[in-house]
Design a protein around this motif. Sequence first.
Motif, PDB file in Angstrom:
ATOM      1  N   ILE A  45       0.837  -1.200   0.000  1.00  0.00           N
ATOM      2  CA  ILE A  45       0.000   0.000   0.000  1.00  0.00           C
ATOM      3  C   ILE A  45       0.868   1.244   0.000  1.00  0.00           C
ATOM      4  O   ILE A  45       0.636   2.193  -0.764  1.00  0.00           O
ATOM      5  N   VAL A  46       1.892   1.253   0.829  1.00  0.00           N
ATOM      6  CA  VAL A  46       2.769   2.425   0.960  1.00  0.00           C
ATOM      7  C   VAL A  46       3.448   2.762  -0.364  1.00  0.00           C
ATOM      8  O   VAL A  46       3.640   3.942  -0.699  1.00  0.00           O
ATOM      9  N   LYS A  47       3.801   1.744  -1.133  1.00  0.00           N
ATOM     10  CA  LYS A  47       4.501   1.966  -2.412  1.00  0.00           C
ATOM     11  C   LYS A  47       3.675   2.781  -3.397  1.00  0.00           C
ATOM     12  O   LYS A  47       4.221   3.342  -4.350  1.00  0.00           O
ATOM     13  N   LYS A  48       2.374   2.855  -3.183  1.00  0.00           N
ATOM     14  CA  LYS A  48       1.520   3.670  -4.052  1.00  0.00           C
ATOM     15  C   LYS A  48       1.707   5.162  -3.775  1.00  0.00           C
ATOM     16  O   LYS A  48       1.293   5.998  -4.579  1.00  0.00           O
ATOM     17  N   TYR A  49       2.315   5.486  -2.638  1.00  0.00           N
ATOM     18  CA  TYR A  49       2.449   6.881  -2.221  1.00  0.00           C
ATOM     19  C   TYR A  49       3.887   7.382  -2.227  1.00  0.00           C
ATOM     20  O   TYR A  49       4.120   8.579  -2.376  1.00  0.00           O
ATOM     21  N   THR A  50       4.837   6.485  -2.047  1.00  0.00           N
ATOM     22  CA  THR A  50       6.230   6.921  -1.943  1.00  0.00           C
ATOM     23  C   THR A  50       7.180   5.766  -2.208  1.00  0.00           C
ATOM     24  O   THR A  50       6.821   4.599  -2.013  1.00  0.00           O
ATOM     25  N   ASN A  51       8.384   6.105  -2.639  1.00  0.00           N
ATOM     26  CA  ASN A  51       9.446   5.096  -2.743  1.00  0.00           C
ATOM     27  C   ASN A  51      10.476   5.264  -1.631  1.00  0.00           C
ATOM     28  O   ASN A  51      11.483   4.566  -1.595  1.00  0.00           O
ATOM     29  N   ARG A  52      10.214   6.193  -0.743  1.00  0.00           N
ATOM     30  CA  ARG A  52      11.128   6.432   0.373  1.00  0.00           C
ATOM     31  C   ARG A  52      10.703   5.534   1.546  1.00  0.00           C
ATOM     32  O   ARG A  52      10.100   5.966   2.513  1.00  0.00           O
ATOM     33  N   ILE A  53      11.034   4.254   1.395  1.00  0.00           N
ATOM     34  CA  ILE A  53      10.660   3.223   2.356  1.00  0.00           C
ATOM     35  C   ILE A  53      11.936   2.599   2.915  1.00  0.00           C
ATOM     36  O   ILE A  53      12.830   2.215   2.167  1.00  0.00           O
ATOM     37  N   TYR A  54      11.999   2.513   4.232  1.00  0.00           N
ATOM     38  CA  TYR A  54      13.221   2.054   4.889  1.00  0.00           C
ATOM     39  C   TYR A  54      12.876   0.980   5.913  1.00  0.00           C
ATOM     40  O   TYR A  54      11.809   1.006   6.517  1.00  0.00           O
ATOM     41  N   ASN A  55      13.786   0.042   6.086  1.00  0.00           N
ATOM     42  CA  ASN A  55      13.593  -1.026   7.063  1.00  0.00           C
ATOM     43  C   ASN A  55      14.403  -0.736   8.323  1.00  0.00           C
ATOM     44  O   ASN A  55      15.541  -0.239   8.245  1.00  0.00           O
ATOM     45  N   PHE A  56      13.805  -1.045   9.452  1.00  0.00           N
ATOM     46  CA  PHE A  56      14.485  -0.838  10.730  1.00  0.00           C
ATOM     47  C   PHE A  56      14.183  -2.025  11.622  1.00  0.00           C
ATOM     48  O   PHE A  56      13.015  -2.356  11.864  1.00  0.00           O
ATOM     49  N   LYS A  57      15.225  -2.680  12.113  1.00  0.00           N
ATOM     50  CA  LYS A  57      15.022  -3.840  12.980  1.00  0.00           C
ATOM     51  C   LYS A  57      14.455  -3.389  14.318  1.00  0.00           C
ATOM     52  O   LYS A  57      15.035  -2.539  15.005  1.00  0.00           O
ATOM     53  N   TRP A  58      13.313  -3.936  14.691  1.00  0.00           N
ATOM     54  CA  TRP A  58      12.645  -3.549  15.923  1.00  0.00           C
ATOM     55  C   TRP A  58      13.455  -3.993  17.142  1.00  0.00           C
ATOM     56  O   TRP A  58      13.848  -5.155  17.248  1.00  0.00           O
ATOM     57  N   ILE A  59      13.737  -3.053  18.038  1.00  0.00           N
ATOM     58  CA  ILE A  59      14.544  -3.340  19.230  1.00  0.00           C
ATOM     59  C   ILE A  59      13.806  -2.923  20.507  1.00  0.00           C
ATOM     60  O   ILE A  59      14.431  -2.552  21.503  1.00  0.00           O
ATOM     61  N   ASP A  60      12.480  -2.955  20.472  1.00  0.00           N
ATOM     62  CA  ASP A  60      11.664  -2.566  21.631  1.00  0.00           C
ATOM     63  C   ASP A  60      11.964  -1.143  22.076  1.00  0.00           C
ATOM     64  O   ASP A  60      12.057  -0.847  23.271  1.00  0.00           O
ATOM     65  N   ASP A  61      12.098  -0.255  21.100  1.00  0.00           N
ATOM     66  CA  ASP A  61      12.447   1.137  21.400  1.00  0.00           C
ATOM     67  C   ASP A  61      11.841   2.036  20.328  1.00  0.00           C
ATOM     68  O   ASP A  61      12.365   2.135  19.215  1.00  0.00           O
ATOM     69  N   PHE A  62      10.722   2.700  20.679  1.00  0.00           N
ATOM     70  CA  PHE A  62      10.045   3.552  19.700  1.00  0.00           C
ATOM     71  C   PHE A  62      10.887   4.762  19.305  1.00  0.00           C
ATOM     72  O   PHE A  62      10.869   5.198  18.158  1.00  0.00           O
ATOM     73  N   SER A  63      11.626   5.322  20.257  1.00  0.00           N
ATOM     74  CA  SER A  63      12.448   6.488  19.930  1.00  0.00           C
ATOM     75  C   SER A  63      13.521   6.146  18.905  1.00  0.00           C
ATOM     76  O   SER A  63      13.807   6.942  18.010  1.00  0.00           O
ATOM     77  N   ALA A  64      14.099   4.972  19.043  1.00  0.00           N
ATOM     78  CA  ALA A  64      15.130   4.563  18.082  1.00  0.00           C
ATOM     79  C   ALA A  64      14.545   4.525  16.673  1.00  0.00           C
ATOM     80  O   ALA A  64      15.174   5.006  15.714  1.00  0.00           O
ATOM     81  N   ALA A  65      13.349   3.968  16.537  1.00  0.00           N
ATOM     82  CA  ALA A  65      12.713   3.888  15.217  1.00  0.00           C
ATOM     83  C   ALA A  65      12.330   5.274  14.710  1.00  0.00           C
ATOM     84  O   ALA A  65      12.515   5.594  13.521  1.00  0.00           O
ATOM     85  N   ARG A  66      11.805   6.130  15.584  1.00  0.00           N
ATOM     86  CA  ARG A  66      11.403   7.474  15.143  1.00  0.00           C
ATOM     87  C   ARG A  66      12.625   8.330  14.806  1.00  0.00           C
ATOM     88  O   ARG A  66      12.589   9.116  13.852  1.00  0.00           O
TER      89      ARG A  66
END
Length: 359
Positions: A45-66
């Motif tokens: 779904i996201v690809k219909k709006y942007t190609n700026r898509i990045y992967n981030f390994k979840w480490i139980d830390d919302f601030s790290a992802a943001r």
Amino acid sequence: MITISLCIIVKNEENVIGNCLDSVKGVVDEINIVDTGSTDKTLDIVKKYTNRIYNFKWIDDFSAARNYSFDKATKDYILWLDADDVLLDEDIEKLKNLKATLNTDIDCVTFLYNYAQDSEGNPALIFRRERLVKRESKFPWVGFIHEYIGGDKKHIINADIVVTHKRIHGDSDRNLNIYKKKLKEGVKFSNRDIYYYGKELYYHGIYDEAIETFNSLLSEPIWIEEKIDIICKLSDCYGVKGNKEKAINILLSAFEIAPPRAEVIYRLGQNYEMLGRYYEAIYWYESIKNAKMPEDKAGFIYEELWSWKPFIQLCVCYNRIGDIDSAYIYHEKAKNLQPKNEYVIQNSKFFESIGYTKK
């Protein structure tokens, strides 16, 4: 005119992300999506709006992802949203106006957050959040859960733009499990972490531990709005435990730190009502009309407690003391605001059953 980068972190948001992006695609200049492990159709779904898509390994830390998502932004200002947030048409127009007129000396703009809605679609819980920040200032996200934007923001303005939360996900143990994991790892909690950990315990019905956690903060130098919320939730916990005296006394202590709030006064009414002390309950419920809602809405404002909910309880209490005329008056007040509410409908049936007619 400033330019805006939208930054969102996602995981399995196929049911909501399209609505979010549809609502803002016409006003932002860049969309950055950071995926933390989706296994559904979110990224399709996201690809219909942007190609700026990045992967981030979840480490139980919302601030790290943001923070990672903010690092990908390239425009003048960064707007952050959650996948189940939307901006309604009137708020999009306000954002367009802000975009065209914002003084670039401004570091940060707060928006109102319509976090929950009642059965009529009206705001039930609303508060402010910092939503738009200057990218070059590199303000960091702080906190592994219930994160906030830190840094020294010298110039902040409060906008009347509303972000509307369209929650679909049900209750989850995710946050509570993360807190418990961090405690087990020996992570030192800030007062803010302790506060939100207490709220997770409260929402999961772990009342004894919630009481202990909240009480540990009452003498700490925390934000007044958080202290008032703690007092309200402590009262709820004591009430569940059957200690109405403590429930009432802790609520009365709120008057020592801030002007009377509906969130506190309503609970006083509830406690006296449950004790069968209906005249005192009526006093408190009726007192809400004299309370003044904080103009900045910086804390947690449960708007239903400032409007229709006291009317329903006043209807009940007046009926309990045999004043059926006053009970009906408050029933009508509630009905005007919440005609589809289940309690309003039940009360309507009650008045019909006793053959009451408006005087």
